[in-house]
Scaffold this active site. Sequence first.
Site, PDB file in Angstrom:
ATOM      1  N   GLY A  10       0.824  -1.210   0.000  1.00 41.02           N
ATOM      2  CA  GLY A  10       0.000   0.000   0.000  1.00 41.02           C
ATOM      3  C   GLY A  10       0.854   1.254   0.000  1.00 41.02           C
ATOM      4  O   GLY A  10       1.718   1.427   0.857  1.00 41.02           O
ATOM      5  N   ALA A  11       0.635   2.128  -1.004  1.00 43.05           N
ATOM      6  CA  ALA A  11       1.370   3.403  -1.062  1.00 43.05           C
ATOM      7  C   ALA A  11       0.421   4.569  -0.824  1.00 43.05           C
ATOM      8  O   ALA A  11       0.400   5.551  -1.555  1.00 43.05           O
ATOM      9  CB  ALA A  11       2.092   3.548  -2.388  1.00 43.05           C
ATOM     10  N   TYR A  13      -1.002   7.172   2.495  1.00 39.53           N
ATOM     11  CA  TYR A  13      -0.241   8.019   3.424  1.00 39.53           C
ATOM     12  C   TYR A  13       0.723   7.184   4.273  1.00 39.53           C
ATOM     13  O   TYR A  13       1.892   7.527   4.425  1.00 39.53           O
ATOM     14  CB  TYR A  13      -1.190   8.790   4.342  1.00 39.53           C
ATOM     15  CG  TYR A  13      -2.023   9.815   3.603  1.00 39.53           C
ATOM     16  CD1 TYR A  13      -1.446  10.996   3.179  1.00 39.53           C
ATOM     17  CD2 TYR A  13      -3.366   9.596   3.334  1.00 39.53           C
ATOM     18  CE1 TYR A  13      -2.195  11.945   2.505  1.00 39.53           C
ATOM     19  CE2 TYR A  13      -4.132  10.540   2.660  1.00 39.53           C
ATOM     20  CZ  TYR A  13      -3.537  11.713   2.247  1.00 39.53           C
ATOM     21  OH  TYR A  13      -4.274  12.638   1.570  1.00 39.53           O
ATOM     22  N   GLU A 169     -17.429  18.341   3.299  1.00 41.14           N
ATOM     23  CA  GLU A 169     -16.387  18.706   2.317  1.00 41.14           C
ATOM     24  C   GLU A 169     -16.884  18.432   0.898  1.00 41.14           C
ATOM     25  O   GLU A 169     -16.673  19.228  -0.010  1.00 41.14           O
ATOM     26  CB  GLU A 169     -15.108  17.914   2.600  1.00 41.14           C
ATOM     27  CG  GLU A 169     -14.405  18.369   3.878  1.00 41.14           C
ATOM     28  CD  GLU A 169     -12.941  17.981   3.921  1.00 41.14           C
ATOM     29  OE1 GLU A 169     -12.603  16.889   3.441  1.00 41.14           O
ATOM     30  OE2 GLU A 169     -12.141  18.789   4.438  1.00 41.14           O
ATOM     31  N   ASP A 296      -5.432   3.015   8.250  1.00 42.24           N
ATOM     32  CA  ASP A 296      -6.843   2.659   8.401  1.00 42.24           C
ATOM     33  C   ASP A 296      -7.126   1.165   8.500  1.00 42.24           C
ATOM     34  O   ASP A 296      -8.194   0.775   8.965  1.00 42.24           O
ATOM     35  CB  ASP A 296      -7.644   3.227   7.206  1.00 42.24           C
ATOM     36  CG  ASP A 296      -7.823   4.730   7.297  1.00 42.24           C
ATOM     37  OD1 ASP A 296      -7.213   5.348   8.194  1.00 42.24           O
ATOM     38  OD2 ASP A 296      -8.569   5.280   6.470  1.00 42.24           O
ATOM     39  N   LYS A 372      -6.503  25.086   5.913  1.00 45.03           N
ATOM     40  CA  LYS A 372      -6.671  23.767   5.275  1.00 45.03           C
ATOM     41  C   LYS A 372      -5.662  23.616   4.129  1.00 45.03           C
ATOM     42  O   LYS A 372      -5.033  22.575   3.965  1.00 45.03           O
ATOM     43  CB  LYS A 372      -8.118  23.640   4.763  1.00 45.03           C
ATOM     44  CG  LYS A 372      -8.439  22.315   4.099  1.00 45.03           C
ATOM     45  CD  LYS A 372      -8.702  21.220   5.106  1.00 45.03           C
ATOM     46  CE  LYS A 372      -9.024  19.899   4.411  1.00 45.03           C
ATOM     47  NZ  LYS A 372      -9.231  18.820   5.349  1.00 45.03           N
TER      48      LYS A 372
HETATM   49  P1  FAD Z   1      -4.893   4.830   2.130  1.00 44.06           P
HETATM   50  O1  FAD Z   1      -4.520   6.246   2.048  1.00 44.06           O
HETATM   51  O2  FAD Z   1      -6.281   4.412   1.831  1.00 44.06           O
HETATM   52  O3  FAD Z   1      -3.875   4.000   1.224  1.00 44.06           O
HETATM   53  C1  FAD Z   1      -4.034   2.645   0.965  1.00 44.06           C
HETATM   54  C2  FAD Z   1      -3.279   2.317  -0.305  1.00 44.06           C
HETATM   55  O4  FAD Z   1      -3.333   0.900  -0.507  1.00 44.06           O
HETATM   56  C3  FAD Z   1      -3.887   2.956  -1.552  1.00 44.06           C
HETATM   57  O5  FAD Z   1      -2.872   3.531  -2.346  1.00 44.06           O
HETATM   58  C4  FAD Z   1      -4.549   1.784  -2.279  1.00 44.06           C
HETATM   59  O6  FAD Z   1      -4.553   1.937  -3.699  1.00 44.06           O
HETATM   60  C5  FAD Z   1      -3.636   0.635  -1.862  1.00 44.06           C
HETATM   61  N1  FAD Z   1      -4.292  -0.672  -1.918  1.00 44.06           N
HETATM   62  C6  FAD Z   1      -5.482  -1.026  -1.392  1.00 44.06           C
HETATM   63  N2  FAD Z   1      -5.730  -2.324  -1.629  1.00 44.06           N
HETATM   64  C7  FAD Z   1      -4.671  -2.800  -2.321  1.00 44.06           C
HETATM   65  C8  FAD Z   1      -4.319  -4.073  -2.837  1.00 44.06           C
HETATM   66  N3  FAD Z   1      -5.120  -5.139  -2.712  1.00 44.06           N
HETATM   67  N4  FAD Z   1      -3.137  -4.211  -3.487  1.00 44.06           N
HETATM   68  C9  FAD Z   1      -2.286  -3.159  -3.641  1.00 44.06           C
HETATM   69  N5  FAD Z   1      -2.577  -1.924  -3.168  1.00 44.06           N
HETATM   70  C10 FAD Z   1      -3.745  -1.749  -2.517  1.00 44.06           C
HETATM   71  N6  FAD Z   1      -7.922  12.316   7.420  1.00 44.06           N
HETATM   72  C11 FAD Z   1      -7.365  13.379   8.031  1.00 44.06           C
HETATM   73  O7  FAD Z   1      -6.537  13.200   8.938  1.00 44.06           O
HETATM   74  N7  FAD Z   1      -7.709  14.661   7.688  1.00 44.06           N
HETATM   75  C12 FAD Z   1      -8.577  14.935   6.694  1.00 44.06           C
HETATM   76  O8  FAD Z   1      -8.863  16.092   6.400  1.00 44.06           O
HETATM   77  C13 FAD Z   1      -9.187  13.831   6.025  1.00 44.06           C
HETATM   78  N8  FAD Z   1     -10.043  14.043   5.002  1.00 44.06           N
HETATM   79  C14 FAD Z   1     -10.545  12.981   4.325  1.00 44.06           C
HETATM   80  C15 FAD Z   1     -11.382  13.230   3.235  1.00 44.06           C
HETATM   81  C16 FAD Z   1     -11.883  12.163   2.493  1.00 44.06           C
HETATM   82  C17 FAD Z   1     -12.739  12.451   1.287  1.00 44.06           C
HETATM   83  C18 FAD Z   1     -11.577  10.828   2.864  1.00 44.06           C
HETATM   84  C19 FAD Z   1     -12.120   9.669   2.058  1.00 44.06           C
HETATM   85  C20 FAD Z   1     -10.758  10.573   3.955  1.00 44.06           C
HETATM   86  C21 FAD Z   1     -10.233  11.637   4.684  1.00 44.06           C
HETATM   87  N9  FAD Z   1      -9.371  11.424   5.768  1.00 44.06           N
HETATM   88  C22 FAD Z   1      -8.817  12.498   6.422  1.00 44.06           C
HETATM   89  C23 FAD Z   1      -8.999  10.049   6.163  1.00 44.06           C
HETATM   90  C24 FAD Z   1      -7.672   9.646   5.487  1.00 44.06           C
HETATM   91  O9  FAD Z   1      -7.697   9.909   4.108  1.00 44.06           O
HETATM   92  C25 FAD Z   1      -7.340   8.175   5.719  1.00 44.06           C
HETATM   93  O10 FAD Z   1      -7.352   7.946   7.105  1.00 44.06           O
HETATM   94  C26 FAD Z   1      -5.975   7.830   5.133  1.00 44.06           C
HETATM   95  O11 FAD Z   1      -6.043   7.844   3.724  1.00 44.06           O
HETATM   96  C27 FAD Z   1      -5.473   6.473   5.608  1.00 44.06           C
HETATM   97  O12 FAD Z   1      -4.199   6.241   5.088  1.00 44.06           O
HETATM   98  P2  FAD Z   1      -3.710   4.753   4.783  1.00 44.06           P
HETATM   99  O13 FAD Z   1      -2.283   4.845   4.359  1.00 44.06           O
HETATM  100  O14 FAD Z   1      -4.057   3.868   5.910  1.00 44.06           O
HETATM  101  O15 FAD Z   1      -4.612   4.256   3.588  1.00 44.06           O
END
Ligand code: FAD
Length: 401
Positions: A10-11, A13, A169, A296, A372
Site C-alpha cells: 500500500g502506497a 499516506y 467537504e 486505516d 486547510k
Molecule cells: P490509504 O490512504 O487508503 O492507502 C491505501 C493504499 O493501498 C492505496 O494507495 C490503495 O490503492 C492501496 N491498496 C489497497 N488495496 C490494495 C491491494 N489489494 N493491493 C495493492 N494496493 C492496494 N484524514 C485526516 O486526517 N484529515 C482529513 O482532512 C481527512 N479528510 C478525508 C477526506 C476524504 C474524502 C476521505 C475519504 C478521507 C479523509 N481522511 C482524512 C482520512 C484519510 O484519508 C485516511 O485515514 C488515510 O487515507 C489512511 O491512510 P492509509 O495509508 O491507511 O490508507
Amino acid sequence: MTRPKILILGAGYGGLITSKSLEKLLKSGEADVTLINKHDYHYLTTQLIKTGAGTAADRQIAISIPELINSDKTHFLKAAVSSVDIENQEVHLEGGNTIPYDYLLIALGFEVDTYGIPGVKENAFQIRSFRSSKAIYHHIIKQFNLYKEDSDPSRLTFVVAGGGFTGIEMLGELADGLPNLCKQYDIPFEKVRIIAVEAAPSVIPFFPKQSIQYATFVLEKRNIELLTGRKMLECTPEKIRLENNIDIPTRTLIWSCGVKGNTIVQNWGLPIEKGKIPVDACLRVKNMNNVFSIGDCSLFMKDEKNALPPTAQVALQQAPICAKNIVATLRGETLKPFEYHHKGSVASIGLMAAVGKVGNFRLSGLFGAFMKQVIEARYLFNLGGPALIIKQHFGVSREPV
Ligand code: FAD
C-alpha cells in the site's frame, strides 16, 4: 549473504511515508525495500472530494509514485495484493506472482462501510479512491448531458448521504463545481438541487456548537438543502427513500457515512478485531515480530477502550515510527512505542470556507480555508519539497479535467 527483504503493501499516506523514512534510515545495502501498490500513482485521499466534483485537475490529486521515491533505494511494484501467507512469509499478487519477505508492513487502507442499507453498495457512489472519485465526476457530466435531452429534474438532484467531516467537504466542492457545469451546459443553477441527508440532528455533530452553527450557515447560504435527523433506508438507481416514506428522485447518491478497514486482510490468518488488524504499542501485528500494520487497516488502542480514528493524521504520525521499528527489529535493537498527538482537524466547505480546530484555536471562514490549504501544502512539502507544491498546488487551474 542475502539481504533482508522489507515489503510494504500500500502506497497511501502510511505506506508511502514509511518507505520514504526507510530511504533515510537504512544504510546502503542493509536491506531490499519493495513498495507494492495497485496503481502507479499516490492519491491525496483527503482531496478526493475535488476529483469527485471536478474542482481540481488530476495532477493535483494523483502523483506518480516513481517520481516520489528514490529508485536506488526503493523498488516500486505496481500490483494488486491478493493475499499474504504468514507461515511461509510471502505475498501473493493478482496474476499469480509471489514475493517473499522477511519484514512486512500492511498499509492497505480503508473500505467504505455501507452498513447493509439496501441498494447503497450497488447504486451509490463512493469517495474511496482516485478512480471511484473520478467515476462520480464522469457520472455528473453524464447527468448534465442527459438532462439536456430529457429535462428530468432527478438528473440535476445530487444527494450526499452523511453530514460528517467528509460529507460537508463533498457538499462544499459540489457547491463550487456545479455552477461552472451549469454555465458550460447553459442550464440555470436554480435547476440544480444539492441535498445533504444526515441521521443525526445536525451536520458535523461531533464538532463544537459554534462550528456546527457556522457549517450550517455556510451550507444553507450556498443553497444546500440540509435534511438532518433523517435516516436513509434504501437507494435505487432512480431514487432514495428516507424514513416516513419520503422519496427523493435522484440519479446521484454520494455515500459518505463511514469507513471500515480493508476487508481483504480478513482471511490471511492475521488476528482481526473490529474488522481491523490489531497492533501493539510498537505497531507490530499482535503476537508477531516481523509483521507491522499502520493506518486505516490497523487497530491501535490509545487506551483500554478507545482505538485511534482512521485518519491521515494518524497514518502519517505512525509511518516514521513504523520505519524506525522495522529498522530496529532488523538490527536487533529496542523498538519505540508509538505516541499519537492530535493536532486538530479542519473540514473545508469549498475553496473559500472551512471549519475546525488546530491546537486550541477554533477556525472558520476564509482563514480556516487558508489553514486547510496550509495543511495540505505541508504534506506535499514533506513528500517532495517546494517543487512538488508548486507543481501540484499553486499555479494550476481549478478547471475540471
Ligand atoms: P490509504 O490512504 O487508503 O492507502 C491505501 C493504499 O493501498 C492505496 O494507495 C490503495 O490503492 C492501496 N491498496 C489497497 N488495496 C490494495 C491491494 N489489494 N493491493 C495493492 N494496493 C492496494 N484524514 C485526516 O486526517 N484529515 C482529513 O482532512 C481527512 N479528510 C478525508 C477526506 C476524504 C474524502 C476521505 C475519504 C478521507 C479523509 N481522511 C482524512 C482520512 C484519510 O484519508 C485516511 O485515514 C488515510 O487515507 C489512511 O491512510 P492509509 O495509508 O491507511 O490508507
